[in-house]
Design a protein around this motif. Sequence first.
Motif, PDB file in Angstrom:
ATOM      1  N   GLU A 312     -29.514  -4.828  34.704  1.00 53.34           N
ATOM      2  CA  GLU A 312     -28.792  -3.570  34.487  1.00 53.34           C
ATOM      3  C   GLU A 312     -29.651  -2.381  34.944  1.00 53.34           C
ATOM      4  OE1 GLU A 312     -28.391  -2.421  30.277  1.00 53.34           O
ATOM      5  OE2 GLU A 312     -28.772  -0.458  31.208  1.00 53.34           O
ATOM      6  N   LEU A 313     -30.931  -2.421  34.601  1.00 51.38           N
ATOM      7  CA  LEU A 313     -31.839  -1.330  34.987  1.00 51.38           C
ATOM      8  C   LEU A 313     -31.915  -1.227  36.510  1.00 51.38           C
ATOM      9  CD1 LEU A 313     -33.809   0.741  33.679  1.00 51.38           C
ATOM     10  CD2 LEU A 313     -35.627  -0.937  34.017  1.00 51.38           C
ATOM     11  N   ALA A 314     -32.021  -2.389  37.149  1.00 52.68           N
ATOM     12  CA  ALA A 314     -32.060  -2.391  38.618  1.00 52.68           C
ATOM     13  C   ALA A 314     -30.765  -1.824  39.185  1.00 52.68           C
ATOM     14  CB  ALA A 314     -32.303  -3.811  39.120  1.00 52.68           C
ATOM     15  N   GLY A 315     -29.646  -2.147  38.539  1.00 49.96           N
ATOM     16  CA  GLY A 315     -28.366  -1.614  38.976  1.00 49.96           C
ATOM     17  C   GLY A 315     -28.310  -0.096  38.844  1.00 49.96           C
TER      18      GLY A 315
ATOM     19  N   SER B 299     -49.106 -11.482  43.621  1.00 52.21           N
ATOM     20  CA  SER B 299     -47.761 -10.961  43.341  1.00 52.21           C
ATOM     21  C   SER B 299     -47.526 -10.901  41.835  1.00 52.21           C
ATOM     22  CB  SER B 299     -46.703 -11.856  43.977  1.00 52.21           C
ATOM     23  OG  SER B 299     -46.879 -11.901  45.373  1.00 52.21           O
ATOM     24  N   TRP B 300     -47.942 -11.950  41.152  1.00 50.93           N
ATOM     25  CA  TRP B 300     -47.792 -11.958  39.706  1.00 50.93           C
ATOM     26  C   TRP B 300     -48.483 -10.755  39.088  1.00 50.93           C
ATOM     27  CZ3 TRP B 300     -51.964 -12.320  36.264  1.00 50.93           C
ATOM     28  CH2 TRP B 300     -51.600 -12.336  34.918  1.00 50.93           C
ATOM     29  N   ALA B 301     -49.728 -10.508  39.490  1.00 50.71           N
ATOM     30  CA  ALA B 301     -50.498  -9.418  38.885  1.00 50.71           C
ATOM     31  C   ALA B 301     -49.810  -8.078  39.155  1.00 50.71           C
ATOM     32  CB  ALA B 301     -51.928  -9.416  39.431  1.00 50.71           C
ATOM     33  N   ARG B 302     -49.333  -7.904  40.383  1.00 51.30           N
ATOM     34  CA  ARG B 302     -48.712  -6.643  40.776  1.00 51.30           C
ATOM     35  C   ARG B 302     -47.432  -6.391  39.963  1.00 51.30           C
ATOM     36  NH1 ARG B 302     -48.801  -7.842  45.859  1.00 51.30           N
ATOM     37  NH2 ARG B 302     -46.652  -8.530  45.941  1.00 51.30           N
ATOM     38  N   ASN B 303     -46.602  -7.411  39.847  1.00 53.82           N
ATOM     39  CA  ASN B 303     -45.340  -7.232  39.114  1.00 53.82           C
ATOM     40  C   ASN B 303     -45.541  -7.189  37.611  1.00 53.82           C
ATOM     41  OD1 ASN B 303     -43.375  -7.112  41.261  1.00 53.82           O
ATOM     42  ND2 ASN B 303     -43.900  -9.248  41.679  1.00 53.82           N
TER      43      ASN B 303
ATOM     44  N   ALA C 305     -34.827 -12.746  37.646  1.00 51.78           N
ATOM     45  CA  ALA C 305     -35.015 -12.585  39.089  1.00 51.78           C
ATOM     46  C   ALA C 305     -35.734 -11.267  39.385  1.00 51.78           C
ATOM     47  CB  ALA C 305     -33.661 -12.634  39.788  1.00 51.78           C
ATOM     48  N   TRP C 306     -35.514 -10.250  38.551  1.00 49.92           N
ATOM     49  CA  TRP C 306     -36.126  -8.942  38.769  1.00 49.92           C
ATOM     50  C   TRP C 306     -37.591  -8.887  38.403  1.00 49.92           C
ATOM     51  CZ3 TRP C 306     -34.496  -5.372  41.866  1.00 49.92           C
ATOM     52  CH2 TRP C 306     -33.136  -5.409  42.244  1.00 49.92           C
ATOM     53  N   LEU C 313     -39.283  -2.345  42.187  1.00 48.27           N
ATOM     54  CA  LEU C 313     -38.350  -1.523  41.423  1.00 48.27           C
ATOM     55  C   LEU C 313     -39.034  -0.232  40.965  1.00 48.27           C
ATOM     56  CD1 LEU C 313     -35.414  -1.630  40.294  1.00 48.27           C
ATOM     57  CD2 LEU C 313     -36.391  -2.532  38.175  1.00 48.27           C
ATOM     58  N   ALA C 314     -40.260  -0.392  40.473  1.00 45.95           N
ATOM     59  CA  ALA C 314     -41.013   0.788  40.041  1.00 45.95           C
ATOM     60  C   ALA C 314     -41.245   1.729  41.224  1.00 45.95           C
ATOM     61  CB  ALA C 314     -42.341   0.357  39.410  1.00 45.95           C
ATOM     62  N   GLY C 315     -41.501   1.167  42.381  1.00 42.05           N
ATOM     63  CA  GLY C 315     -41.695   1.989  43.576  1.00 42.05           C
ATOM     64  C   GLY C 315     -40.431   2.760  43.928  1.00 42.05           C
ATOM     65  N   ARG C 316     -39.282   2.130  43.748  1.00 44.38           N
ATOM     66  CA  ARG C 316     -38.024   2.817  44.055  1.00 44.38           C
ATOM     67  C   ARG C 316     -37.772   3.965  43.080  1.00 44.38           C
ATOM     68  NH1 ARG C 316     -34.158  -2.289  44.412  1.00 44.38           N
ATOM     69  NH2 ARG C 316     -32.573  -0.661  44.217  1.00 44.38           N
ATOM     70  N   VAL C 317     -38.136   3.742  41.829  1.00 41.94           N
ATOM     71  CA  VAL C 317     -37.993   4.827  40.851  1.00 41.94           C
ATOM     72  C   VAL C 317     -38.904   5.996  41.237  1.00 41.94           C
ATOM     73  CG1 VAL C 317     -38.387   5.479  38.435  1.00 41.94           C
ATOM     74  CG2 VAL C 317     -37.284   3.289  38.992  1.00 41.94           C
ATOM     75  N   ARG C 318     -40.129   5.667  41.607  1.00 38.31           N
ATOM     76  CA  ARG C 318     -41.078   6.701  42.029  1.00 38.31           C
ATOM     77  C   ARG C 318     -40.523   7.482  43.237  1.00 38.31           C
ATOM     78  NH1 ARG C 318     -43.609  10.026  40.943  1.00 38.31           N
ATOM     79  NH2 ARG C 318     -45.605  10.772  41.712  1.00 38.31           N
TER      80      ARG C 318
END
Lengths: 333, 333, 333
Positions: A312-315, B299-303, C305-306, C313-318
Amino acid sequence: MPGQGRRSLRLGEIASRLGGRVAGDPKVLIRQVGSLERAGPGQIAFLGNSRFRAKLAATRAAAIVLAPADARLTALPRIVCDNPYAYFARVSQLFNPVTTQPPGVHPSACVSPGTRLGARVSIGAGCVIGRDVSLGDDSCLYPGVVVYPACSIGARVVVHSGAVIGADGFGIAQEAGRWIKIPQIGRVVIGDDVEIGANTTIDRGTIDDTVIEDGVKLDNQIQIGHNVRVGAHTAMAGCVAVAGSADIGRHCTIGAAALILGHLRIVDAVHISAGTVISRSLLKPGTYTGVFPSDDNASWARNTAWVRHLAELAGRVRALERRRSSRKVKKHG
Amino acid sequence: MPGQGRRSLRLGEIASRLGGRVAGDPKVLIRQVGSLERAGPGQIAFLGNSRFRAKLAATRAAAIVLAPADARLTALPRIVCDNPYAYFARVSQLFNPVTTQPPGVHPSACVSPGTRLGARVSIGAGCVIGRDVSLGDDSCLYPGVVVYPACSIGARVVVHSGAVIGADGFGIAQEAGRWIKIPQIGRVVIGDDVEIGANTTIDRGTIDDTVIEDGVKLDNQIQIGHNVRVGAHTAMAGCVAVAGSADIGRHCTIGAAALILGHLRIVDAVHISAGTVISRSLLKPGTYTGVFPSDDNASWARNTAWVRHLAELAGRVRALERRRSSRKVKKHG
Amino acid sequence: MPGQGRRSLRLGEIASRLGGRVAGDPKVLIRQVGSLERAGPGQIAFLGNSRFRAKLAATRAAAIVLAPADARLTALPRIVCDNPYAYFARVSQLFNPVTTQPPGVHPSACVSPGTRLGARVSIGAGCVIGRDVSLGDDSCLYPGVVVYPACSIGARVVVHSGAVIGADGFGIAQEAGRWIKIPQIGRVVIGDDVEIGANTTIDRGTIDDTVIEDGVKLDNQIQIGHNVRVGAHTAMAGCVAVAGSADIGRHCTIGAAALILGHLRIVDAVHISAGTVISRSLLKPGTYTGVFPSDDNASWARNTAWVRHLAELAGRVRALERRRSSRKVKKHG
């Protein structure tokens, strides 16, 4: 087992057996290994990481094993070598037996007919060895190990107490709401130089065998399902669970309490972090992790509530991006 | 245990005992089951999923069990049936004993006075059976099983080595910084047709009993806390942990290393994925999952760093939405 | 073990031994403890939480232990006290033995030379006690416990079946793709009043000792690595794994199946939730959690999945925030 070693050696004698360069007095007499914190006279310690240099400064050890880069951190008699941790392992082996149980079959052990025992095998009190098991030279089963029928164990294998080798795999088929057992007629086949920790379980194969290759090291309370293959020289820390038919490569390391699901493939030289769940094949060497971060309980609760709303947040982010695009279009349209 | 079966049967004889339709030569002689990959002459294999059709093409098995939809994938003699996996289980049972330990009490087992043993019970080497235990007909305890006093085990139950049934539940109360033990005076009561894996532990109840109902199948290294109920025909894979007083329904499946917290209720026909932590009651049938995805370590650490900032991130999204709304208001105000 | 207690006491006698205030008939005769749900005549139950008041209303118990705030919820004879759960533990101890195995060494146990056994020690069937072990007064090892050489166990310690104390720690060093074993010459040293659950394993130290301090309570299937210290009066629920050299404080509680990585420090009075992975030191008292939330499988898949795209996602918010800022700048520029 602890306390004084069985012999004493001069520092120079150690280096002439195991290699490395002596700095300081080569005649200092060593009788046992010790930790930096607690070593005393006659004990040799090691510095594995320069992070611990404060401990090195305070140590009362008689001598130190360390790396070339750290050679000047102490004035104590020392052996300088490329891999201090491995070197220390070899030093400790000079002073201490690797297994502490003498060869022979304890009178309380039950060894079934048809068992083939190699030379100098040691079978501890209360062990139970099923029919047609074979056990290679110099292998050692500590007290209370059970080996089910027909399993094969290589040479120089050490199995700790409470381990169960060859129990039935978990093979059940569903029919009309009931479970039907699939007889487990494969074996467990264990190579040479394997060590198996206390209360670890390795199930026999359903039809083909479960295979633990040479040099594998398994810590305590590991569960290996039926028809798994663990490749040579792979090491697993405590409480790892490997589900049935997983195929794990050589020279892998699997961290404590990791879970590897069934019917997947992990290639050689994969490293899995402690606490990670692996649910798909890993076809490239490397390090894989999947640990959910812990936090103080309130922060955890506040952040984790959003995990159930991530899509939902991504949406919502997407919607913001779209509105902006459409605004742009409007502006420029 | 492995190798040649004890008898041989023609394919047509198998079908006349177990059902299914024969295609190809019904006279082919079968002596044992095998896997598609390794079966040879005299062995029957099965195709459980058309994904494995390449293996089917290459198999050297003498005959195949498969589903109607796959019946034309091979020209080998075959039995066509609705549930090939369950059918294969029954074929394997024709050729192999489900338990491999003969009836009788091994002389090294310790069976306390007051134990009630059913007919044809098998108690392996080194088992210890406490006072006033009852054990139903045809049950089999493999070597090294411990059953604490007063527990009750049904008929046709199989318990693998190292399992401990009836140890004290973890009942402690805190008082002035010390733990006081609550005597655990309940029992473990196990129904008929239950199988319990190696090194699995089932604790006795505090006052009332811990109950494992008929047909439950537990894999290795499972921990069942005190006063848990596991409903009939539920199956749990290895390393599952169930905390005290959880009430689990019938016909559930619990994946490997799942954790079910205490004092909660799971209704019938719930399926829990491997590695999932269940921390609240599940009152609707269905499949539940809670696995954190693994990834390459970088990737794990970054996310994952963002997990600890999810609430903040959500707040920033909300702020963007609000600004937009207020801008709208301003525009249209 | 279950059933009728060994004695009977009037309610008033219980209160005069253990404290608390009697309300209702002090002469009611109590012979055993029971649960609210199933207690009958002669049994005393307790109300630990007013949530269960419906059960209290329906109980057939002869008497109740409860807190002052709940004292008026029933008209049954009762004992009112500040900590009903701990009080109930003490009442149960009046009627039931805390351990159910009589003192003495079972003839099937193997006790090595050099073992020092305290007074009234109880060693169950099939236990194996290595050389130079010491075991304090009134300690009890249930059947099938293995204690490796040189370990030290305090007074009033209870160890449940299948536990293994003092197996080798998992100390291996890598050299040229092979693992070299580091002899494990430390001991396990266990204090007084410790309880250790079934199939729990505690490894001996590499050089220095693994230490379990006084009053520690460990549930089943726990793994304690080498050189760990568990501080006094800390309790761990089932299936916890503690990696090597972790230093855990006093008065901590560790929830089921939590994982504590190695070489880290946890101070006193830390509480770790079930299923949590602790990968860094915890230097402040408090409650820590790290459980990934479970959900119905479809919701889990959609949201999870997110997780692999959180940084994106955080980058897109930024980016959205920046555009807004730059727009502001433009507007006001």
